[in-house]
Design a protein around this motif. Structure first.
Motif, mmCIF file in Angstrom:
data_model
loop_
_atom_site.group_PDB
_atom_site.id
_atom_site.type_symbol
_atom_site.label_atom_id
_atom_site.label_comp_id
_atom_site.label_asym_id
_atom_site.label_seq_id
_atom_site.Cartn_x
_atom_site.Cartn_y
_atom_site.Cartn_z
ATOM 1 N N PRO A 111 0.810 -1.222 0.000
ATOM 2 C CA PRO A 111 0.000 0.000 0.000
ATOM 3 C C PRO A 111 0.843 1.271 0.000
ATOM 4 N N LYS A 112 2.143 1.137 0.264
ATOM 5 C CA LYS A 112 3.015 2.317 0.291
ATOM 6 C C LYS A 112 3.593 2.638 -1.083
ATOM 7 N N ARG A 113 3.096 1.996 -2.119
ATOM 8 C CA ARG A 113 3.684 2.181 -3.448
ATOM 9 C C ARG A 113 3.642 3.649 -3.887
ATOM 10 N N ALA A 169 21.251 3.356 3.643
ATOM 11 C CA ALA A 169 20.015 3.756 2.983
ATOM 12 C C ALA A 169 20.301 4.861 1.975
ATOM 13 N N LEU A 170 19.481 4.913 0.926
ATOM 14 C CA LEU A 170 19.656 5.932 -0.111
ATOM 15 C C LEU A 170 19.559 7.326 0.482
ATOM 16 N N MET A 215 15.649 5.040 -9.232
ATOM 17 C CA MET A 215 15.708 5.580 -7.870
ATOM 18 C C MET A 215 14.757 4.832 -6.931
ATOM 19 N N ARG A 216 13.591 4.490 -7.448
ATOM 20 C CA ARG A 216 12.657 3.729 -6.612
ATOM 21 C C ARG A 216 13.237 2.371 -6.257
ATOM 22 N N ARG A 217 13.870 1.695 -7.220
ATOM 23 C CA ARG A 217 14.468 0.394 -6.951
ATOM 24 C C ARG A 217 15.628 0.507 -5.960
ATOM 25 N N LEU A 218 16.421 1.573 -6.081
ATOM 26 C CA LEU A 218 17.520 1.791 -5.136
ATOM 27 C C LEU A 218 16.979 2.012 -3.729
ATOM 28 N N ASP A 219 15.894 2.759 -3.635
ATOM 29 C CA ASP A 219 15.301 3.037 -2.325
ATOM 30 C C ASP A 219 14.755 1.760 -1.695
ATOM 31 N N LEU A 220 14.336 0.807 -2.530
ATOM 32 C CA LEU A 220 13.806 -0.463 -2.042
ATOM 33 C C LEU A 220 14.910 -1.468 -1.713
ATOM 34 N N GLY A 221 16.166 -1.092 -1.980
ATOM 35 C CA GLY A 221 17.270 -1.953 -1.576
ATOM 36 C C GLY A 221 18.045 -2.605 -2.701
ATOM 37 N N ALA A 222 17.648 -2.389 -3.961
ATOM 38 C CA ALA A 222 18.402 -2.942 -5.078
ATOM 39 C C ALA A 222 19.776 -2.287 -5.153
ATOM 40 N N THR A 223 20.749 -3.015 -5.659
ATOM 41 C CA THR A 223 22.065 -2.421 -5.855
ATOM 42 C C THR A 223 22.055 -1.595 -7.135
#
Length: 258
Positions: A111-113, A169-170, A215-223
């Protein structure tokens, strides 16, 4: 049955497989990963809802199509830990777009998408304001040590890679970069790896919507290597249409890659 209803029913059935992949044979799971985003995409087309998506969401749909295509290509090979790790995000994205088509159906997604997209805009604004040398520092800080060798080990499903050190964290990395740049501290390309500098260049050449996706993927933890390489792969695959009938490229987000 309306065309979109049929596609959504098939997508929902496939998502049930992706929600609990360990209980099913890998070839069936991989096939579902390939088919679910296609059914969701076709439902969006049937409802004439695709063009109503924001460019960032069009990119996310394209990325899901490409991700499913890649996973599906591995249906006949031994599954790896990395492939399994990609299923959760794929399922979450497809469920979100399924809800866009018919919110009355039961869809499970984060739900936080919406907040994630807002954060991506903020992060890209800060990142883009940095000098290139500091952008390289950000990418370097977000890259785990020995990432390339770790990814090779993950290719063997039954070989556990070394436990990575917690990645900053980013938000934290961007804040530190802004502070250091503001003090005119000498750092950047002199200490950033060649890989980080290359990734900065690759990211800068992407359209803004794809940069926001990264940027969204980086914030979610992707390298950075995963996020930027996956985005480049997705742009290439969807540009060649993935064999989809009625394919529509993002209206503003997917210029030719040639």
């Amino acid at each position: 049955m309306e065309p979109h209803t049929d596609h959504l029913a098939k997508a929902a059935a496939g998502l049930r497989l992706l929600d609990d992949p360990d209980r099913h044979p890998w070839p069936i799971v991989a096939q579902a990963a390939a088919e679910v985003p296609r059914h969701v995409y076709r439902a969006l087309l049937a409802l004439k809802a695709y063009d109503e998506l924001t460019p960032v969401d069009q990119v996310a749909m394209c990325s899901a199509l490409a991700e499913g295509h890649v996973i599906g290509d591995h249906a006949r090979s031994a599954p790896t830990a990395r492939l399994y790790a990609r299923l959760d995000h794929l399922a979450d994205e497809c469920a979100h777009f399924g809800a866009e088509c018919d919110p009355s159906m039961s869809w499970r997604f984060d739900p936080k998408r919406g907040t994630q997209l807002d954060r991506a805009v903020d992060h890209l604004t800060v990142y883009a304001a940095l000098d290139p040398v500091w952008q390289a520092q950000v990418i370097d800080r977000l890259t785990p040590p020995r990432e390339l060798s770790t990814r090779l080990m993950r290719a063997l499903r039954y070989v556990a890679p070394p436990t990575p050190q917690p990645r900053p964290a980013l938000d934290e990395v961007l804040t530190e970069a802004v502070e250091h740049m503001g003090r005119d501290e000498v750092q950047g390309t002199a200490t950033a790896t060649a890989t980080a500098q290359d990734l900065v260049g690759r990211l800068s050449r992407m359209p803004q919507e794809w940069q926001l996706h990264v940027m969204r993927r980086l914030d979610l933890g992707a390298t950075p290597l995963d996020a930027i390489s996956s985005a480049a792969m997705a742009r290439n695959l969807v540009h060649h249409r993935l064999g989809l009938d009625g394919w529509q490229a993002p209206t503003a987000a997917l210029p030719p890659t040639s």
